[in-house]
Design a protein around this motif. Structure first.
Motif, PDB file in Angstrom:
ATOM      1  N   GLN A 198       1.252  -1.092  -0.388  1.00 49.56           N
ATOM      2  CA  GLN A 198      -0.062   0.371  -0.311  1.00 49.56           C
ATOM      3  C   GLN A 198       0.684   1.268  -0.305  1.00 49.56           C
ATOM      4  O   GLN A 198       0.304   2.786  -0.288  1.00 49.56           O
ATOM      5  N   GLY A 199       1.750   0.737   0.008  1.00 46.73           N
ATOM      6  CA  GLY A 199       3.323   2.286   0.150  1.00 46.73           C
ATOM      7  C   GLY A 199       3.014   3.144   0.995  1.00 46.73           C
ATOM      8  O   GLY A 199       3.269   4.752   1.080  1.00 46.73           O
ATOM      9  N   ILE A 200       2.895   2.561   2.550  1.00 47.86           N
ATOM     10  CA  ILE A 200       2.717   2.662   4.113  1.00 47.86           C
ATOM     11  C   ILE A 200       4.405   3.750   3.963  1.00 47.86           C
ATOM     12  O   ILE A 200       4.824   2.781   4.264  1.00 47.86           O
ATOM     13  N   SER A 201       4.333   4.986   4.024  1.00 45.96           N
ATOM     14  CA  SER A 201       5.675   5.540   4.205  1.00 45.96           C
ATOM     15  C   SER A 201       5.605   6.340   5.853  1.00 45.96           C
ATOM     16  O   SER A 201       6.508   6.165   6.454  1.00 45.96           O
ATOM     17  N   HIS A 202       4.121   6.592   6.896  1.00 41.19           N
ATOM     18  CA  HIS A 202       4.620   6.834   7.942  1.00 41.19           C
ATOM     19  C   HIS A 202       3.729   5.245   8.970  1.00 41.19           C
ATOM     20  O   HIS A 202       2.257   5.991   8.599  1.00 41.19           O
ATOM     21  N   VAL A 203       3.918   5.004   9.826  1.00 42.20           N
ATOM     22  CA  VAL A 203       3.212   4.107  10.546  1.00 42.20           C
ATOM     23  C   VAL A 203       2.835   4.259  11.838  1.00 42.20           C
ATOM     24  O   VAL A 203       3.862   4.984  12.719  1.00 42.20           O
ATOM     25  N   VAL A 204       2.145   4.975  12.257  1.00 42.24           N
ATOM     26  CA  VAL A 204       2.025   5.546  13.481  1.00 42.24           C
ATOM     27  C   VAL A 204       0.443   4.287  14.458  1.00 42.24           C
ATOM     28  O   VAL A 204      -1.009   3.983  14.025  1.00 42.24           O
ATOM     29  N   ARG A 205       0.859   4.245  15.377  1.00 47.49           N
ATOM     30  CA  ARG A 205      -0.062   2.986  16.135  1.00 47.49           C
ATOM     31  C   ARG A 205       0.573   2.649  17.571  1.00 47.49           C
ATOM     32  O   ARG A 205       1.225   3.595  18.005  1.00 47.49           O
ATOM     33  N   GLY A 206      -0.445   2.344  18.406  1.00 44.27           N
ATOM     34  CA  GLY A 206      -0.073   1.963  19.917  1.00 44.27           C
ATOM     35  C   GLY A 206       0.882   1.679  20.381  1.00 44.27           C
ATOM     36  O   GLY A 206       1.924   0.776  19.551  1.00 44.27           O
ATOM     37  N   ALA A 207       1.863   2.032  21.332  1.00 37.36           N
ATOM     38  CA  ALA A 207       3.121   1.653  22.008  1.00 37.36           C
ATOM     39  C   ALA A 207       3.435  -0.238  22.264  1.00 37.36           C
ATOM     40  O   ALA A 207       4.202  -0.494  22.299  1.00 37.36           O
ATOM     41  N   ASP A 208       2.420  -0.423  21.902  1.00 39.66           N
ATOM     42  CA  ASP A 208       1.768  -2.015  22.452  1.00 39.66           C
ATOM     43  C   ASP A 208       2.363  -2.793  20.960  1.00 39.66           C
ATOM     44  O   ASP A 208       3.301  -4.070  21.547  1.00 39.66           O
ATOM     45  N   LEU A 209       2.725  -2.119  20.307  1.00 37.99           N
ATOM     46  CA  LEU A 209       3.432  -2.736  19.012  1.00 37.99           C
ATOM     47  C   LEU A 209       4.797  -2.443  18.630  1.00 37.99           C
ATOM     48  O   LEU A 209       5.194  -2.775  17.520  1.00 37.99           O
ATOM     49  N   LEU A 210       5.510  -1.408  20.116  1.00 36.42           N
ATOM     50  CA  LEU A 210       6.894  -1.220  19.877  1.00 36.42           C
ATOM     51  C   LEU A 210       7.609  -2.569  19.558  1.00 36.42           C
ATOM     52  O   LEU A 210       8.813  -2.343  18.631  1.00 36.42           O
ATOM     53  N   ASP A 211       7.644  -3.307  20.621  1.00 32.58           N
ATOM     54  CA  ASP A 211       8.462  -3.943  20.401  1.00 32.58           C
ATOM     55  C   ASP A 211       8.126  -5.433  19.303  1.00 32.58           C
ATOM     56  O   ASP A 211       8.825  -6.418  18.786  1.00 32.58           O
ATOM     57  N   ASN A 212       7.184  -4.868  18.368  1.00 33.36           N
ATOM     58  CA  ASN A 212       7.044  -5.773  17.114  1.00 33.36           C
ATOM     59  C   ASN A 212       8.237  -5.714  15.811  1.00 33.36           C
ATOM     60  O   ASN A 212       7.492  -5.776  14.618  1.00 33.36           O
ATOM     61  N   THR A 213       8.555  -3.870  16.346  1.00 28.51           N
ATOM     62  CA  THR A 213       8.679  -3.535  15.438  1.00 28.51           C
ATOM     63  C   THR A 213      10.096  -3.865  14.257  1.00 28.51           C
ATOM     64  O   THR A 213      10.310  -3.956  13.521  1.00 28.51           O
ATOM     65  N   ALA A 214      11.092  -4.375  15.228  1.00 23.33           N
ATOM     66  CA  ALA A 214      12.189  -5.076  14.951  1.00 23.33           C
ATOM     67  C   ALA A 214      12.026  -5.926  13.983  1.00 23.33           C
ATOM     68  O   ALA A 214      12.279  -6.360  13.332  1.00 23.33           O
ATOM     69  N   ARG A 215      10.958  -7.246  14.150  1.00 18.47           N
ATOM     70  CA  ARG A 215      10.691  -8.126  13.644  1.00 18.47           C
ATOM     71  C   ARG A 215      10.528  -7.473  12.470  1.00 18.47           C
ATOM     72  O   ARG A 215      10.422  -8.256  11.502  1.00 18.47           O
ATOM     73  N   GLN A 216       9.327  -7.090  12.419  1.00 19.39           N
ATOM     74  CA  GLN A 216       9.176  -6.373  10.645  1.00 19.39           C
ATOM     75  C   GLN A 216      10.397  -5.704  10.208  1.00 19.39           C
ATOM     76  O   GLN A 216       9.994  -6.046   8.866  1.00 19.39           O
ATOM     77  N   ILE A 217      10.937  -5.151  11.037  1.00 18.57           N
ATOM     78  CA  ILE A 217      12.031  -4.610  10.330  1.00 18.57           C
ATOM     79  C   ILE A 217      13.371  -5.407  10.015  1.00 18.57           C
ATOM     80  O   ILE A 217      13.789  -5.873   8.406  1.00 18.57           O
ATOM     81  N   ARG A 218      13.100  -6.179  10.218  1.00 17.72           N
ATOM     82  CA  ARG A 218      13.762  -7.537   9.787  1.00 17.72           C
ATOM     83  C   ARG A 218      13.060  -8.378   8.255  1.00 17.72           C
ATOM     84  O   ARG A 218      13.857  -8.622   7.828  1.00 17.72           O
ATOM     85  N   LEU A 219      12.014  -8.653   8.677  1.00 14.78           N
ATOM     86  CA  LEU A 219      11.415  -8.707   7.664  1.00 14.78           C
ATOM     87  C   LEU A 219      11.298  -8.180   6.254  1.00 14.78           C
ATOM     88  O   LEU A 219      11.097  -8.684   4.679  1.00 14.78           O
ATOM     89  N   GLN A 220      10.994  -6.472   6.064  1.00 17.47           N
ATOM     90  CA  GLN A 220      10.904  -6.269   5.271  1.00 17.47           C
ATOM     91  C   GLN A 220      12.530  -6.568   4.541  1.00 17.47           C
ATOM     92  O   GLN A 220      12.644  -6.026   3.209  1.00 17.47           O
ATOM     93  N   GLN A 221      13.814  -6.472   5.334  1.00 19.81           N
ATOM     94  CA  GLN A 221      14.688  -6.485   4.877  1.00 19.81           C
ATOM     95  C   GLN A 221      15.076  -7.773   4.493  1.00 19.81           C
ATOM     96  O   GLN A 221      16.042  -8.083   2.808  1.00 19.81           O
ATOM     97  N   CYS A 222      14.624  -8.929   5.262  1.00 26.69           N
ATOM     98  CA  CYS A 222      14.619 -10.529   4.309  1.00 26.69           C
ATOM     99  C   CYS A 222      13.432  -9.923   2.998  1.00 26.69           C
ATOM    100  O   CYS A 222      14.566 -10.774   1.809  1.00 26.69           O
ATOM    101  N   LEU A 223      12.464  -9.311   2.286  1.00 26.74           N
ATOM    102  CA  LEU A 223      11.815  -9.469   1.395  1.00 26.74           C
ATOM    103  C   LEU A 223      12.824  -7.757   0.540  1.00 26.74           C
ATOM    104  O   LEU A 223      11.425  -7.803   0.021  1.00 26.74           O
ATOM    105  N   GLN A 224      13.685  -7.343   0.801  1.00 25.61           N
ATOM    106  CA  GLN A 224      13.818  -6.062   0.133  1.00 25.61           C
ATOM    107  C   GLN A 224      12.114  -5.285  -0.249  1.00 25.61           C
ATOM    108  O   GLN A 224      12.371  -4.248  -0.879  1.00 25.61           O
ATOM    109  N   LEU A 225      12.230  -4.674   1.343  1.00 25.57           N
ATOM    110  CA  LEU A 225      10.754  -3.981   1.043  1.00 25.57           C
ATOM    111  C   LEU A 225      10.984  -2.547   2.284  1.00 25.57           C
ATOM    112  O   LEU A 225      12.843  -2.821   2.854  1.00 25.57           O
ATOM    113  N   PRO A 226      11.299  -1.597   1.735  1.00 28.22           N
ATOM    114  CA  PRO A 226      11.626  -0.349   2.363  1.00 28.22           C
ATOM    115  C   PRO A 226      10.783  -0.340   3.664  1.00 28.22           C
ATOM    116  O   PRO A 226       9.938  -0.946   4.154  1.00 28.22           O
TER     117      PRO A 226
END
Ligand code: ZN
Length: 303
Positions: A198-226
């Protein structure tokens, strides 16, 4: 690794799980993501995260959309449902398997508990760390789930609200699930695929998801996504001191009194109480949000 500078246009989103109606806590995330989009002159999308079908409550999606509309939070495109997008998640998983970033796992929850019982005690609600049992193969057992192969390097990112963050995914959660034993794609995979699609440039969400972010960045790296920019908003706590949720009795916001609900959400975000109508209040808060969150960002990044 690609960065948020890959994006030429601001696009934000609110991505509720249809497990019940919007409550005071989820409205904070909805309002903050809407304000951030408006303050940037960008677009705001709504995505219904119903990929976890056993937790989905029939009709909750339509109720949430009606509640957002009553609060004046209108999206710039029709909403999408994750349940209609599983082909995208399947393709992403196939790609991860092809590139040896994913492997099948035969472990039950009990197997993982038994394998990790010798570890140091974990804080309450802490995620069960997967010890990597099936990295070396299934040893004759049937595959139940698929997991991402993590590695020992820490993931670091800058949260717009909480500042510098770092997490070693392998150390904290281990190889995490991409496709669950019940056949549902995992939240982490779906959210990463959808944000990129969806071309999401900015994610604004609740702090309960803060510690999910590293997992998501790792997946972005593996899938070569921004990687989008992240801002995690304060949580509203229930009477028991835990995050307000349907499970601890959060009430649905009263759409007959949208200003009451919006003022509560705005106060959580440090925005001033408004007495006008919804449209006037949203306009005042957009200006206040821009001063607090957009101008400092531009000063920090003059490009
Ligand atoms: Zn396993």
């Amino acid at each position: 690794m690609q960065s948020a500078e890959t994006f030429t246009h601001y696009r934000g989103r609110f991505a509720p799980s249809p497990t019940g109606p919007l409550h005071a806590g989820s409205l904070v995330a909805a309002l903050a993501s809407w304000l951030d989009s408006r303050a940037h002159g960008g677009q705001w999308l709504v995505r219904i995260e119903d990929v976890d079908t056993p937790r989905t409550v029939p009709g909750a999606d339509r109720l949430i959309l009606a509640q957002l509309a009553a609060c004046g939070l209108h999206a710039d495109a029709p909403p999408v449902w994750q349940s209609a997008r599983t082909g995208l998640y399947r393709a992403a998983l196939d790609s991860l398997v092809t590139h040896a970033f994913a492997y099948p796992c035969a472990c039950s929850r009990k197997d993982i508990e038994n394998a990790t019982s010798a570890d140091a005690p974990r804080p309450r609600h802490a995620e069960l760390r997967y010890p990597g049992t099936c990295r070396t193969g299934l040893h004759g057992k049937a595959a139940r789930a698929w997991r991402l192969l993590t590695h020992g390097a820490a993931i670091s990112w800058q949260d717009r609200a909480s500042g510098a963050q770092t997490q070693d995914v392998q150390d904290v959660v281990g190889d995490f699930v991409l496709l669950r034993a019940d056949g549902c794609f995992a939240y982490q995979l779906a959210v990463v695929v959808d944000d990129a699609d969806q071309g999401i440039s900015h994610v604004v969400r609740g702090a309960d998801l803060l510690d999910n972010t590293a997992r998501q960045i790792r997946l972005q790296q593996c899938l070569q996504l921004p990687t989008p920019k992240y801002l995690h908003t304060p949580l509203v706590l229930g009477a028991n001191g835990e995050k307000l949720s349907k499970q601890n009795g959060a009430q649905a916001i009263d759409t007959n009194q949208p200003m009451h609900a919006l003022n509560q959400a705005a106060a959580t975000l440090g925005l001033p109480v408004q007495s006008g109508n919804v449209e006037q209040a949203l306009s005042v808060w957009t200006a206040a949000w821009a001063s607090a969150w957009v101008r400092p960002e531009r000063q920090a990044c003059p490009t």
